[in-house]
Design an enzyme around this catalytic site. Structure first.
Site, PDB file in Angstrom:
ATOM      1  CG  HIS A 106     -12.772  10.162  19.385  1.00 38.68           C
ATOM      2  ND1 HIS A 106     -13.765   9.785  18.505  1.00 38.68           N
ATOM      3  CD2 HIS A 106     -11.860  10.844  18.648  1.00 38.68           C
ATOM      4  CE1 HIS A 106     -13.463  10.204  17.295  1.00 38.68           C
ATOM      5  NE2 HIS A 106     -12.304  10.861  17.353  1.00 38.68           N
ATOM      6  CG  ASP A 140      -4.712   8.556  17.629  1.00 37.00           C
ATOM      7  OD1 ASP A 140      -5.802   9.159  17.678  1.00 37.00           O
ATOM      8  OD2 ASP A 140      -4.239   8.076  16.579  1.00 37.00           O
ATOM      9  N   GLY A 170     -13.546  16.994  10.784  1.00 38.87           N
ATOM     10  CA  GLY A 170     -12.466  16.023  10.642  1.00 38.87           C
ATOM     11  C   GLY A 170     -12.687  14.739  11.425  1.00 38.87           C
ATOM     12  CD  GLN A 171     -17.267  12.104  14.704  1.00 36.41           C
ATOM     13  OE1 GLN A 171     -18.085  12.966  14.380  1.00 36.41           O
ATOM     14  NE2 GLN A 171     -17.505  11.183  15.616  1.00 36.41           N
TER      15      GLN A 171
HETATM   16  P1  AMP Z   1     -11.152  11.664  14.581  1.00 29.82           P
HETATM   17  O1  AMP Z   1     -10.525  11.996  13.251  1.00 29.82           O
HETATM   18  O2  AMP Z   1     -11.346  12.851  15.479  1.00 29.82           O
HETATM   19  O3  AMP Z   1     -12.395  10.834  14.422  1.00 29.82           O
HETATM   20  O4  AMP Z   1     -10.077  10.783  15.351  1.00 29.82           O
HETATM   21  C1  AMP Z   1     -10.029   9.394  15.254  1.00 29.82           C
HETATM   22  C2  AMP Z   1      -8.699   8.966  15.794  1.00 29.82           C
HETATM   23  O5  AMP Z   1      -8.759   7.595  16.075  1.00 29.82           O
HETATM   24  C3  AMP Z   1      -7.529   9.179  14.833  1.00 29.82           C
HETATM   25  O6  AMP Z   1      -6.551  10.017  15.437  1.00 29.82           O
HETATM   26  C4  AMP Z   1      -7.002   7.769  14.591  1.00 29.82           C
HETATM   27  O7  AMP Z   1      -5.602   7.722  14.480  1.00 29.82           O
HETATM   28  C5  AMP Z   1      -7.503   7.045  15.826  1.00 29.82           C
HETATM   29  N1  AMP Z   1      -7.703   5.610  15.691  1.00 29.82           N
HETATM   30  C6  AMP Z   1      -8.410   4.977  14.717  1.00 29.82           C
HETATM   31  N2  AMP Z   1      -8.420   3.655  14.957  1.00 29.82           N
HETATM   32  C7  AMP Z   1      -7.724   3.461  16.113  1.00 29.82           C
HETATM   33  C8  AMP Z   1      -7.379   2.313  16.877  1.00 29.82           C
HETATM   34  N3  AMP Z   1      -7.763   1.076  16.511  1.00 29.82           N
HETATM   35  N4  AMP Z   1      -6.646   2.479  17.998  1.00 29.82           N
HETATM   36  C9  AMP Z   1      -6.236   3.715  18.371  1.00 29.82           C
HETATM   37  N5  AMP Z   1      -6.543   4.848  17.693  1.00 29.82           N
HETATM   38  C10 AMP Z   1      -7.267   4.712  16.575  1.00 29.82           C
END
Ligand code: AMP
Length: 114
Positions: free
Chosen positions: A100, A30, A93-94
């Site tokens: 994922h 992440d 919180g998505q």
């Molecule tokens: P969610 O809030 O469950 O949708 O989680 C999305 C996650 O994706 C968050 O923890 C972000 O920090 C992570 N994220 C967003 N863009 C990237 C990226 N380009 N590479 C790695 N992690 C990412």
């Protein structure tokens, strides 16, 4: 999907620190880690949310969970413990619209989550 950041990572168009990948899944660190180990496991196929799956998707759902367990062991978390999280929608919180599983470990987790 062209405008999906996680599709971009799965296709190699967007850089990421990938820790494991196979035909159906990709696991990468992440960008904004919330624990010493914070890894995301995604299906290569674009699925916007866990809420868009049904029983016909048990293969891919099982794959992302199994990979998360394997990666947790590879990261040395199987004895200390870890948390797997799937967020859906605004209240969940998505923030990224590509299914994922969060793998979080390396520190004690609290409950209930925020
Ligand atoms: P969610 O809030 O469950 O949708 O989680 C999305 C996650 O994706 C968050 O923890 C972000 O920090 C992570 N994220 C967003 N863009 C990237 C990226 N380009 N590479 C790695 N992690 C990412």
């Amino acid at each position: 999907m062209a405008d999906c950041v996680f599709c971009g990572i799965a296709e190699g168009r967007i850089p990421a620190t990938t820790v494991r990948q196979d035909r159906d899944t990709v696991a990468f660190r992440d960008l904004n880690p919330q624990a010493p180990t914070h890894i995301l496991v995604i299906p290569r196929r674009h699925i916007a949310s866990v809420a868009d799956t049904d029983r016909s998707d048990t293969g891919v759902l099982g794959a992302v969970l199994a990979v998360a367990v394997e990666v947790a062991a590879a990261e040395g978390l199987d004895q200390s413990g870890y948390r797997l999280v799937i967020n859906h929608g605004a209240d969940g919180g998505q923030s990224v619209g590509h299914l994922h599983v969060h793998l979080l470990g390396g520190r004690p987790m609290t409950w209930p989550p925020g």
